[in-house]
Design a protein around this motif. Structure first.
Motif, PDB file in Angstrom:
ATOM      1  N   UNK A  65       7.338 -12.702  -2.636  1.00 31.37           N
ATOM      2  CA  UNK A  65       8.583 -12.597  -1.870  1.00 31.37           C
ATOM      3  C   UNK A  65       8.879 -11.156  -1.471  1.00 31.37           C
ATOM      4  N   UNK A  66       8.464 -10.205  -2.304  1.00 31.20           N
ATOM      5  CA  UNK A  66       8.748  -8.795  -2.034  1.00 31.20           C
ATOM      6  C   UNK A  66       7.715  -8.146  -1.124  1.00 31.20           C
ATOM      7  N   UNK A  67       6.564  -8.804  -0.943  1.00 31.05           N
ATOM      8  CA  UNK A  67       5.529  -8.241  -0.077  1.00 31.05           C
ATOM      9  C   UNK A  67       5.949  -8.353   1.381  1.00 31.05           C
ATOM     10  N   UNK A  68       5.439  -7.458   2.210  1.00 32.09           N
ATOM     11  CA  UNK A  68       5.871  -7.379   3.601  1.00 32.09           C
ATOM     12  C   UNK A  68       5.523  -8.624   4.409  1.00 32.09           C
ATOM     13  N   UNK A  69       4.336  -9.186   4.137  1.00 27.48           N
ATOM     14  CA  UNK A  69       3.878 -10.325   4.928  1.00 27.48           C
ATOM     15  C   UNK A  69       3.770 -11.604   4.101  1.00 27.48           C
ATOM     16  N   UNK A  70       4.462 -11.644   2.970  1.00 24.57           N
ATOM     17  CA  UNK A  70       4.409 -12.838   2.127  1.00 24.57           C
ATOM     18  C   UNK A  70       4.896 -14.074   2.864  1.00 24.57           C
ATOM     19  N   UNK A  71       5.985 -13.929   3.610  1.00 21.82           N
ATOM     20  CA  UNK A  71       6.539 -15.065   4.359  1.00 21.82           C
ATOM     21  C   UNK A  71       5.568 -15.570   5.412  1.00 21.82           C
TER      22      UNK A  71
END
Length: 283
Positions: A65-71
């Protein structure tokens, strides 16, 4: 409604076996690999301990969730599993709630599901147009289903799309196989599945709260029980609502006004035997 439950359950093993036999060899291979993975996963959880596994999953979900491209990664995965024989739509939409919570998880799951379903519909329809045309000319049930949908239009398409049978990925292929369903109708009908997607996301968010040891420490027994009841209640509501929708749709199709009863019956049977959809044996 419940009078149809026992016959449905009795016929379920036969339908599953029929669906399995009709699958291409590579699809069977993927299915068995998935089953072996699930067995391995359950074994690992039993050996390591549910609480430690839950904490591990929660920590990694937080990183995602905290990663830039996780979504974007999760969105692409949801879009990819819109194609058979892949599966896991419920798991991934639940993961959106597990990692991002509500409502952010829903804002990821809903557009990705819609785009993936539309892309699968368009790709399969264009790739197997000739096969679909030849099948429709020779299959009486399919001719009946197409004529019923042509007559009743979007409202009936929405009802069928909301049904839990067939599951998400095979529902995409089912509608791609029905020549009388336009892309815009399929997209609009898919929007009506969003409440169920929201429930998946919500259940995922509740599971996340129980998975994190730090959050559990600050929960009293009543709150833990309440979360557990909410999770169980949400799952129960999903199952009951799905069964109600499915039986209601079958009854509705069998009694459509202005259409001969024998055509209604053939159309209902075509949906019940959706594993025979012409494109399902091609993918």
């Amino acid at each position: 409604m419940f009078a149809q439950l026992i016959p449905f359950l009795k016929a379920l093993p036969r339908r599953i076996l029929k669906w399995y036999i009709s699958m291409p060899r590579y699809a069977k291979t993927i299915l068995w690999l998935w089953i072996l993975f699930e067995i391995f996963l359950v074994t690992v959880i039993a050996l390591i301990g549910p609480s430690r596994v839950a904490q591990f999953l929660y920590d990694n979900a937080e990183k995602l969730a905290q990663s830039q491209f996780g979504w974007l990664i999760i969105g692409l995965l949801i879009a990819c599993i819109s194609f058979p024989p892949l599966a896991g739509h419920t798991t991934l939409t639940g993961l959106c709630g597990y990692a991002w919570g509500v409502p952010t998880g829903f804002y990821i799951a809903a557009p990705a599901s819609l785009i993936g379903a539309a892309f699968a519909f368009t790709t399969l329809r264009l790739s197997f147009r000739k096969r679909l045309h030849n099948f429709s000319k020779t299959n009486e049930k399919w001719q009946a289903l197409e004529s019923v949908i042509s007559a009743k239009g979007l409202s009936l398409i929405i009802l069928i799309r909301m049904s839990p049978f067939p599951p998400w990925v095979y529902s995409n292929v089912l509608f791609a196989s029905i020549g009388s369903v336009a892309l815009w109708q399929f997209v609009v009908a898919t929007l009506f599945v969003f409440p169920k997607l929201f429930l998946h996301v919500y259940i995922g968010s509740l599971l996340a709260a129980l998975s994190d040891g730090e959050q559990r420490k600050h929960m009293d027994t009543q709150l833990k029980v309440l979360n557990g009841v909410l999770i169980g209640g949400s799952i129960f509501i999903t199952i009951v609502a799905s069964w109600f929708i499915y039986t209601s749709i079958q009854a509705h199709i069998r009694s459509l006004p202005g259409i001969p009863p024998e055509i209604d019956e053939l159309a209902a049977e075509a949906i019940e035997d959706s594993e025979e959809a012409p494109l399902l044996t091609s993918v």
